[in-house]
Scaffold this active site. Structure first.
Site, mmCIF file in Angstrom:
data_model
loop_
_atom_site.group_PDB
_atom_site.id
_atom_site.type_symbol
_atom_site.label_atom_id
_atom_site.label_comp_id
_atom_site.label_asym_id
_atom_site.label_seq_id
_atom_site.Cartn_x
_atom_site.Cartn_y
_atom_site.Cartn_z
ATOM 1 N N GLU A 66 0.807 -1.224 0.000
ATOM 2 C CA GLU A 66 0.000 0.000 0.000
ATOM 3 C C GLU A 66 0.836 1.269 0.000
ATOM 4 O O GLU A 66 0.504 2.239 -0.701
ATOM 5 C CB GLU A 66 -0.959 -0.001 1.204
ATOM 6 N N HIS A 117 -10.304 -5.647 10.001
ATOM 7 C CA HIS A 117 -11.070 -5.437 8.773
ATOM 8 C C HIS A 117 -12.371 -4.687 9.062
ATOM 9 O O HIS A 117 -13.264 -4.642 8.215
ATOM 10 C CB HIS A 117 -11.402 -6.770 8.104
#
Length: 324
Positions: A60, A129
């Site tokens: 990322e 998450h």
């Protein structure tokens, strides 16, 4: 009008902007051949090829930095996070680069960058998450933040975000992708800095956004039957806050309830309360009430997970308390 899912509305917006402007491209994990983790980029790779729908490694910080560099050179990147939680790995690139470079370059660089993807508390996705990143990013100078909540506003907001010359963090809730709604076949845009008046009322102003819009409206259906008349605003713009629309509503109702999925400490509601107390305290006939998620990592256990977020009955109880 065509009836489409929210994820299809986002895909239509992306496709239309890529077709209109060759500088628009998508990058992220699994956005290409796989079509995105929630199918927002489905079939776009076949239409536009590898260089405009770019599958990235699981890195990322690297591909976010690449996107910022691409934006500086005049391209318009759309970064999809497979899950918005993963973008914490690119926090430096989002804050120190995307957010600040327009200012620190003396205005020589623009950063037309959209950072989008699924987030929020889903169905037993676990703590890492189930992040709500609004509070993480709201204090970073130079960023805009919006949260879509319907297929209609999802498409109009994303098209506006892609055309904006500033970095926009675009929040999508993991449980809203399968919402279906009629949206216009003609092109339309929605401002990135305006709240949406969902329901007019006179007794109390309820502010909310994203998935909590639906919990609020479920509660409002019951409250109306009990004789209450709430006004509901979907914030949509989380940065900057559309304080003007909030104040217009508050002048009618003089009472304010804020419902969010964000954490209570340092959340969006905390910022709104600070602004109201600093500048519009005299409009209040009662203390502001906020309903926020618990300040804990979201449990994997389904029953415990439900307890961490706000539900319609809590909204009903709070309205009754404020209006008693």
């Amino acid at each position: 009008m065509s009836k489409v899912f929210l994820f299809d509305a986002l895909r239509e917006a992306t496709d239309e902007e890529m077709e209109r402007d060759s500088s628009v491209f998508v990058l992220g994990e699994d956005v290409g051949h796989y079509g995105g983790s929630y199918k927002v980029t489905k079939d776009l790779h076949a239409k536009y090829g590898d260089l405009r729908v770019l599958d990235t490694p699981i890195a990322e910080n690297s591909f976010m930095g690449m996107a910022v560099g691409a934006a500086i050179t005049g391209l318009r990147p759309i970064v999809e996070g497979m899950n918005m939680s993963f973008l914490l790995l690119a926090f430096n690139q989002i804050s120190n680069n995307a957010g600040m470079l327009r200012y620190t370059s003396g205005g020589n660089f623009q950063i037309p960058l959209v950072i989008r993807g699924p987030g929020g508390v889903g169905r037993q996705l676990g703590a890492e998450h189930s992040q709500r990143l609004e509070s993480y990013f709201q204090s970073i100078p130079g960023l805009k933040m919006v949260a879509c909540s319907t297929p209609y506003n999802a498409k109009g907001l994303l098209k506006s975000a892609i055309r904006d010359n500033n970095p926009v963090i675009f929040f999508e809730h993991v449980l809203l992708y399968n919402l279906k709604e009629n949206i216009p076949d003609i092109e339309y845009f929605i401002p990135l800095d305006k709240a949406e008046l969902v329901r007019e009322g006179s007794d109390i102003t309820i502010l909310t956004y994203s998935r909590m819009r639906y919990h609020v409206m479920e509660a409002v259906d019951i409250l109306v039957k009990d004789g209450f008349n709430p006004e509901v605003l979907d914030l949509i713009s989380l940065k900057p806050i559309d304080i003007k629309s909030i104040v217009i509503s508050l002048k009618k109702t003089n009472r304010l309830l804020i419902v969010e999925e964000c954490m209570k400490t340092g959340g969006i509601a905390a910022e709104i309360i600070a602004q109201i107390n600093d500048n519009y305290f005299d409009l209040l006939d009662a203390p502001i009430v906020r309903l926020s998620s618990q300040d804990i990592p979201t449990p994997y256990n389904g029953n415990l997970e439900k307890v961490t977020i706000i539900h319609p009955q809590q909204i009903i109880n709070s309205v009754r308390m404020l209006l008693r």
